[in-house]
Design a protein around this motif. Sequence first.
Motif, PDB file in Angstrom:
ATOM      1  N   ARG A 192       0.783  -1.192   0.225  1.00  0.00           N
ATOM      2  CA  ARG A 192      -0.228  -0.034   0.508  1.00  0.00           C
ATOM      3  C   ARG A 192       1.082   0.939   0.240  1.00  0.00           C
ATOM      4  O   ARG A 192       2.852   1.083  -0.028  1.00  0.00           O
ATOM      5  CB  ARG A 192      -1.079   0.131   2.133  1.00  0.00           C
ATOM      6  N   GLY A 193       0.340   2.363  -0.428  1.00  0.00           N
ATOM      7  CA  GLY A 193       1.288   3.511  -0.439  1.00  0.00           C
ATOM      8  C   GLY A 193       1.248   3.875  -2.001  1.00  0.00           C
ATOM      9  O   GLY A 193       1.972   2.832  -2.264  1.00  0.00           O
ATOM     10  N   ALA A 194       1.286   5.118  -2.191  1.00  0.00           N
ATOM     11  CA  ALA A 194       1.414   5.089  -3.777  1.00  0.00           C
ATOM     12  C   ALA A 194       2.387   5.319  -4.243  1.00  0.00           C
ATOM     13  O   ALA A 194       2.362   4.296  -4.809  1.00  0.00           O
ATOM     14  CB  ALA A 194       0.473   6.743  -3.620  1.00  0.00           C
ATOM     15  N   PRO A 195       3.485   5.364  -3.698  1.00  0.00           N
ATOM     16  CA  PRO A 195       4.792   5.042  -4.641  1.00  0.00           C
ATOM     17  C   PRO A 195       4.908   3.399  -4.700  1.00  0.00           C
ATOM     18  O   PRO A 195       5.520   3.406  -5.669  1.00  0.00           O
ATOM     19  CB  PRO A 195       5.510   6.054  -3.882  1.00  0.00           C
ATOM     20  N   ARG A 206      -7.266  -0.468  -7.165  1.00  0.00           N
ATOM     21  CA  ARG A 206      -7.350   0.658  -6.209  1.00  0.00           C
ATOM     22  C   ARG A 206      -7.640   1.684  -7.019  1.00  0.00           C
ATOM     23  O   ARG A 206      -6.622   2.149  -7.239  1.00  0.00           O
ATOM     24  CB  ARG A 206      -6.313   0.858  -4.870  1.00  0.00           C
ATOM     25  N   CYS A 239      -1.293   8.649   8.277  1.00  0.00           N
ATOM     26  CA  CYS A 239      -1.222   7.759   8.181  1.00  0.00           C
ATOM     27  C   CYS A 239       0.156   7.052   7.940  1.00  0.00           C
ATOM     28  O   CYS A 239       0.905   7.113   8.715  1.00  0.00           O
ATOM     29  CB  CYS A 239      -1.875   7.555   6.376  1.00  0.00           C
ATOM     30  N   ASN A 240       1.119   6.491   7.334  1.00  0.00           N
ATOM     31  CA  ASN A 240       1.834   5.864   6.991  1.00  0.00           C
ATOM     32  C   ASN A 240       2.892   6.468   5.618  1.00  0.00           C
ATOM     33  O   ASN A 240       2.030   6.136   4.422  1.00  0.00           O
ATOM     34  CB  ASN A 240       2.460   4.762   6.888  1.00  0.00           C
ATOM     35  N   ALA A 242       5.608   2.947   2.330  1.00  0.00           N
ATOM     36  CA  ALA A 242       4.514   3.453   1.093  1.00  0.00           C
ATOM     37  C   ALA A 242       5.329   3.822  -0.097  1.00  0.00           C
ATOM     38  O   ALA A 242       4.506   3.919  -0.731  1.00  0.00           O
ATOM     39  CB  ALA A 242       3.454   4.856   1.865  1.00  0.00           C
ATOM     40  N   THR A 243       6.854   2.602  -0.088  1.00  0.00           N
ATOM     41  CA  THR A 243       7.026   3.412  -0.653  1.00  0.00           C
ATOM     42  C   THR A 243       8.664   2.115  -1.564  1.00  0.00           C
ATOM     43  O   THR A 243       8.159   1.293  -0.387  1.00  0.00           O
ATOM     44  CB  THR A 243       8.073   4.703  -1.047  1.00  0.00           C
ATOM     45  N   THR A 246       8.657   9.695   1.894  1.00  0.00           N
ATOM     46  CA  THR A 246       8.344  10.349   1.528  1.00  0.00           C
ATOM     47  C   THR A 246       8.102  11.806   2.809  1.00  0.00           C
ATOM     48  O   THR A 246       9.258  12.210   2.840  1.00  0.00           O
ATOM     49  CB  THR A 246       6.522  11.094   0.148  1.00  0.00           C
ATOM     50  N   GLN A 293      -2.344   2.582   9.967  1.00  0.00           N
ATOM     51  CA  GLN A 293      -1.335   2.018   9.416  1.00  0.00           C
ATOM     52  C   GLN A 293      -1.018   3.659  10.187  1.00  0.00           C
ATOM     53  O   GLN A 293       0.493   2.824  10.142  1.00  0.00           O
ATOM     54  CB  GLN A 293      -1.110   3.833   8.194  1.00  0.00           C
ATOM     55  N   GLY A 302       1.879  12.840   2.848  1.00  0.00           N
ATOM     56  CA  GLY A 302       2.092  12.134   1.904  1.00  0.00           C
ATOM     57  C   GLY A 302       1.028  12.180   0.969  1.00  0.00           C
ATOM     58  O   GLY A 302       0.053  13.206   1.322  1.00  0.00           O
ATOM     59  N   ALA A 303       1.274  12.161   0.062  1.00  0.00           N
ATOM     60  CA  ALA A 303      -0.616  12.184  -1.195  1.00  0.00           C
ATOM     61  C   ALA A 303      -0.493  10.611  -1.826  1.00  0.00           C
ATOM     62  O   ALA A 303       0.728  10.219  -2.173  1.00  0.00           O
ATOM     63  CB  ALA A 303      -0.231  13.166  -1.603  1.00  0.00           C
ATOM     64  N   ASP A 304      -2.290  10.829  -2.529  1.00  0.00           N
ATOM     65  CA  ASP A 304      -2.637   9.779  -2.955  1.00  0.00           C
ATOM     66  C   ASP A 304      -2.642   9.975  -4.613  1.00  0.00           C
ATOM     67  O   ASP A 304      -2.316   9.680  -5.815  1.00  0.00           O
ATOM     68  CB  ASP A 304      -3.634   8.904  -3.076  1.00  0.00           C
ATOM     69  N   ASN A 335      -5.487  12.369   0.192  1.00  0.00           N
ATOM     70  CA  ASN A 335      -4.746  11.597   0.975  1.00  0.00           C
ATOM     71  C   ASN A 335      -5.518  11.004   1.792  1.00  0.00           C
ATOM     72  O   ASN A 335      -7.169  10.776   2.046  1.00  0.00           O
ATOM     73  CB  ASN A 335      -3.863  12.681   1.818  1.00  0.00           C
ATOM     74  N   PHE A 393     -10.345   8.171   1.818  1.00  0.00           N
ATOM     75  CA  PHE A 393      -8.865   9.421   1.875  1.00  0.00           C
ATOM     76  C   PHE A 393     -10.036  10.770   1.414  1.00  0.00           C
ATOM     77  O   PHE A 393     -11.155  10.568   1.835  1.00  0.00           O
ATOM     78  CB  PHE A 393      -7.759   8.851   0.245  1.00  0.00           C
TER      79      PHE A 393
HETATM   80  O1  MRU Z   1      -5.021   3.292   2.124  1.00  0.00           O
HETATM   81  P1  MRU Z   1      -3.179   3.201   1.840  1.00  0.00           P
HETATM   82  O2  MRU Z   1      -2.703   2.806   3.188  1.00  0.00           O
HETATM   83  O3  MRU Z   1      -2.687   2.740   0.967  1.00  0.00           O
HETATM   84  O4  MRU Z   1      -3.211   5.172   2.141  1.00  0.00           O
HETATM   85  C1  MRU Z   1      -1.948   5.933   1.980  1.00  0.00           C
HETATM   86  C2  MRU Z   1      -1.810   7.125   1.796  1.00  0.00           C
HETATM   87  O5  MRU Z   1      -2.799   7.586   2.516  1.00  0.00           O
HETATM   88  C3  MRU Z   1      -0.638   7.546   1.751  1.00  0.00           C
HETATM   89  O6  MRU Z   1      -0.373   9.197   2.860  1.00  0.00           O
HETATM   90  C4  MRU Z   1       0.101   7.832   1.034  1.00  0.00           C
HETATM   91  O7  MRU Z   1      -0.692   6.925  -0.128  1.00  0.00           O
HETATM   92  C5  MRU Z   1       0.813   8.517  -0.039  1.00  0.00           C
HETATM   93  S1  MRU Z   1       2.268   6.666   0.168  1.00  0.00           S
HETATM   94  C6  MRU Z   1       4.032   7.735   0.948  1.00  0.00           C
END
Ligand code: MRU
Length: 334
Positions: free
Chosen positions: A48-51, A85, A149-150, A155-156, A161, A188, A227-229, A239, A306
């Motif tokens: 999980r986590g955008a990157p 997702r 969150c994380n 998340a990367t 980030t 998270q 962070g940001a999605d 996010n 989010f």
């Molecule tokens: O539902 P998740 O745990 O995937 O959500 C993650 C977040 O919202 C993080 O803040 C976001 O993806 C940035 S991760 C560098």
Amino acid sequence: MSDLPPTIAWHDGVIRIIDQRSLPNSLEFLDCSSVEELCHAIATLAVRGAPALGAAGAFGVALAAQIDGDPRAVRGEAGRIVNTRPTAVNLRWGVERALKAFEYGAADSCLATAVQICIDDVAANRSIGRYGADLIPVRAGGAQVLTHCNAGHLATVGFGTALGVVRVAHERGNVANVWIDETRPLLQGARLTAWECGQLGIPATVIVDSAAGVLMSAGKVDAVVVGADRIAANGDVANKIGTFSIAVLAHYHQIPFLVAAPVSTVDAATRTGADIEIEDRDETELAEFNGRQIVGAGVSLHNPAFDVTPAELITAIVTDLGAVTPQRLYEILI
Ligand code: MRU
């Protein structure tokens, strides 16, 4: 300061991920040898986590290409991965990059692209860390930073980030404490960010999500970093649910609110936050705690994963190319 194994990597023909569902109790790895297994891992937040999702998407296409190189089959599997997702734009970005490599090259170039995404991700996060740490107010004894969150290593692919910013600030001697929102309903913050801080020796304190306001009013938060999605072209930021509330609180208390994300999280095709699809997750995540029912019958449940923070509440968006105000995001898009 010890380092952590990569969140996701290619390992002997399978995608090996840190299984985030087992943390903080045990550090376990999960091998995905089919697209179906990968999609399940994404949907259940094993990865999980955008990157990290960007890398997972690219590896997923590479895996599909190795299993059945028929272009129609690979495109079908790519679509299936994107649909797991909807909010984090990096997932689609990683899938599309790998798909392009497959269409112009072959299964091998697709895998090479996925591996390159991983290498670039860690480098980008280190840059984000340096740019972001410059914006953390310097305090005698170190600043107090709040995160939600994380948005860390997990998340990367590596380094993180928002937590990458904290890592660099900590290396510079400017972090006294990280306030970690537990981040209901899937925790998270409490499970993952706290684990990372413990592993990295960064002083941190877990709080309930609703404690942010009282800490800010007591002068105990010098900056917020999240962070940001997905970042829309106008600087609105999607996010983890709860981010918007913290941004409002930070604005009220005149505390810098920083969003840390690689350029791949900026989606120029999404005009404003209103155009971002917000994932609705299963109601049981809200209705149960530790396997026990905590909400009685007779009410409905609503579990958006989010929210969107409007650009006007954000002090700076910190990318791998530099930090800009949301209003000047176009500078890194052109
Ligand atoms: O539902 P998740 O745990 O995937 O959500 C993650 C977040 O919202 C993080 O803040 C976001 O993806 C940035 S991760 C560098």
